[in-house]
Structure formats: structure tokens, C-alpha cells
Design a protein around this motif. Structure first.
Motif, PDB file in Angstrom:
ATOM      1  N   CYS A 141      20.785  18.853  27.459  1.00  0.00           N
ATOM      2  CA  CYS A 141      19.587  19.646  27.718  1.00  0.00           C
ATOM      3  C   CYS A 141      19.893  20.871  28.605  1.00  0.00           C
ATOM      4  CB  CYS A 141      18.570  18.752  28.415  1.00  0.00           C
ATOM      5  SG  CYS A 141      16.959  19.497  28.641  1.00  0.00           S
ATOM      6  N   ALA A 143      17.476  22.664  30.055  1.00  0.00           N
ATOM      7  CA  ALA A 143      16.414  22.860  31.053  1.00  0.00           C
ATOM      8  C   ALA A 143      16.974  22.581  32.450  1.00  0.00           C
ATOM      9  CB  ALA A 143      15.236  21.946  30.759  1.00  0.00           C
ATOM     10  N   CYS A 146      18.173  18.810  34.390  1.00  0.00           N
ATOM     11  CA  CYS A 146      18.098  17.752  33.386  1.00  0.00           C
ATOM     12  C   CYS A 146      19.473  17.575  32.756  1.00  0.00           C
ATOM     13  CB  CYS A 146      17.074  18.066  32.302  1.00  0.00           C
ATOM     14  SG  CYS A 146      16.878  16.679  31.160  1.00  0.00           S
ATOM     15  N   CYS A 162      16.259  18.209  25.653  1.00  0.00           N
ATOM     16  CA  CYS A 162      16.310  16.785  25.332  1.00  0.00           C
ATOM     17  C   CYS A 162      15.026  16.280  24.706  1.00  0.00           C
ATOM     18  CB  CYS A 162      16.658  15.973  26.574  1.00  0.00           C
ATOM     19  SG  CYS A 162      15.393  16.019  27.860  1.00  0.00           S
ATOM     20  N   CYS A 166      10.900  18.826  28.357  1.00  0.00           N
ATOM     21  CA  CYS A 166      11.821  19.858  28.851  1.00  0.00           C
ATOM     22  C   CYS A 166      11.641  21.167  28.090  1.00  0.00           C
ATOM     23  CB  CYS A 166      13.264  19.372  28.769  1.00  0.00           C
ATOM     24  SG  CYS A 166      13.722  18.358  30.192  1.00  0.00           S
TER      25      CYS A 166
HETATM   26 ZN   LIG Z   1      15.817  17.689  29.436  1.00  0.00          ZN
END
Ligand SMILES: [Zn+2]
Length: 179
Positions: A141, A143, A146, A162, A166
Motif C-alpha cells: 500500500c 498510503a 500503511c 491495500c 486507504c
Molecule cells: Zn493501506
């Protein structure tokens, strides 16, 4: 086989991230891990896991190997890690006939327990994703805060996050940074 992709990411994400969705992650352990994974995996796998006394330990080992494969730095390293998993879990193909379905190919591992059987299945599923889509479809991910992993089976390979939470966080952050 690629139908297993969400479950593969789910197992890795239950156990391995330090951060998830913007907050510190709390790895699932013991019975909590087995219960959470069983709920995601469905009755066939849940029933098989009930016969494995140390299922949580074995699932944790599998989750770590999955994260290593999903986050490998280069295509060659991705291939090496998936190959190592297929070898370790002794994935072997055989035809099965599930209820209401024609014969189809499974790749169960041939280790001691249902978890190793699943390891062989998951390793082969990752290999088929790389074979059919390319190793750039495995990722972590993007973001902030994360470390959730994902397997991108979208048509155009556009996935970066993910999950929906996110994706929404990243959009909000991008919007704010433009203000
Ligand atoms: Zn994420």
C-alpha cells in the motif's frame, strides 16, 4: 487459483504489517489469528484448520513468507521467493471435483498439515499471478502509514492501495495538499 488472491493478502495483513490504515497495527496471534483467518477463508479451510493443533504458529510462518514474496524489491527476487515457497511447501498439481463444479486443478502442498497444504496453494497462486500478469501486480500500500499488501488483478494494473479505506485516505490527503 487467482481467486485466492484476496485471501493471500488477508493472511499477510492479519500478521505482518507494523502500520495499517494510518495506525500502528496489532498483529493477530494465537486463537485470534486462526479465528480471523478462518472467517475470511470459508468453511472448507476453517474445518481443516480445526485439526491443526499449532495452526497459529504455522499460519504466522506462512504469512511472513507471503509478505516477503509480495514485497520483494525486484522481479528476480519475487520469482526466487515464490519458487522457494513452492519448493518448501511442495506444491503439486492434482485434479479435484468440488460439488457442482467440473474437475479443476488444485495445487495443494504436501507438508504435514492443512496449513502447509494451503501454503502450496498460495505459493502457486502467486506464481500464476506473476505468470499471467507480471510481478508488478504484487505490492505494498502506498498510503501514508500503511504496510498492507495487495495483489492487483485489475484489468489495467492500476491498484496502489491495500483497500477502499486507504484509497479514500490517499484521495483526501491529495485533496488537502492541493488546498
Ligand atoms: Zn493501506
Amino acid at each position: 487459483m487467482t481467486a485466492q488472491a484476496p485471501l493471500i493478502a488477508e493472511l499477510a495483513n492479519l500478521v505482518t504489517p507494523t502500520w495499517r490504515g494510518g495506525s500502528p497495527a496489532r498483529p493477530a496471534q494465537g486463537d485470534e489469528l486462526v479465528t480471523a483467518f478462518s472467517a475470511a477463508a470459508g468453511e472448507r479451510i476453517a474445518a481443516a484448520l480445526r485439526d491443526v493443533p499449532d495452526a497459529a504458529t504455522r499460519l504466522t510462518t506462512l504469512a511472513v513468507a507471503l509478505r516477503d514474496a509480495l514485497t520483494a524489491p525486484t522481479p528476480a527476487e519475487t520469482a526466487a521467493r515464490i519458487n522457494a515457497m513452492m519448493s518448501r511447501y511442495a506444491a503439486r498439481p492434482y485434479l479435484v471435483e468440488d460439488e457442482d463444479q467440473p474437475f479443476h486443478l488444485h495445487f495443494h502442498g504436501s507438508g504435514e498439515t492443512a496449513v502447509e497444504a494451503l501454503g502450496g496453494e498460495f505459493a502457486t497462486a502467486l506464481a500464476l499471478v506473476v505468470d499471467g500478469y507480471g510481478s508488478n501486480r504484487l505490492g505494498m500500500c502506498e498510503a501514508r502509514r500503511c504496510e498492507g499488501v495487495y495483489i492487483d488483478l485489475t484489468r489495467n494494473g492500476s491498484r496502489r492501495y491495500c483497500g477502499p479505506a486507504c484509497t479514500a485516505r490517499a484521495k483526501t490527503a491529495a485533496y488537502r495538499s492541493r488546498q
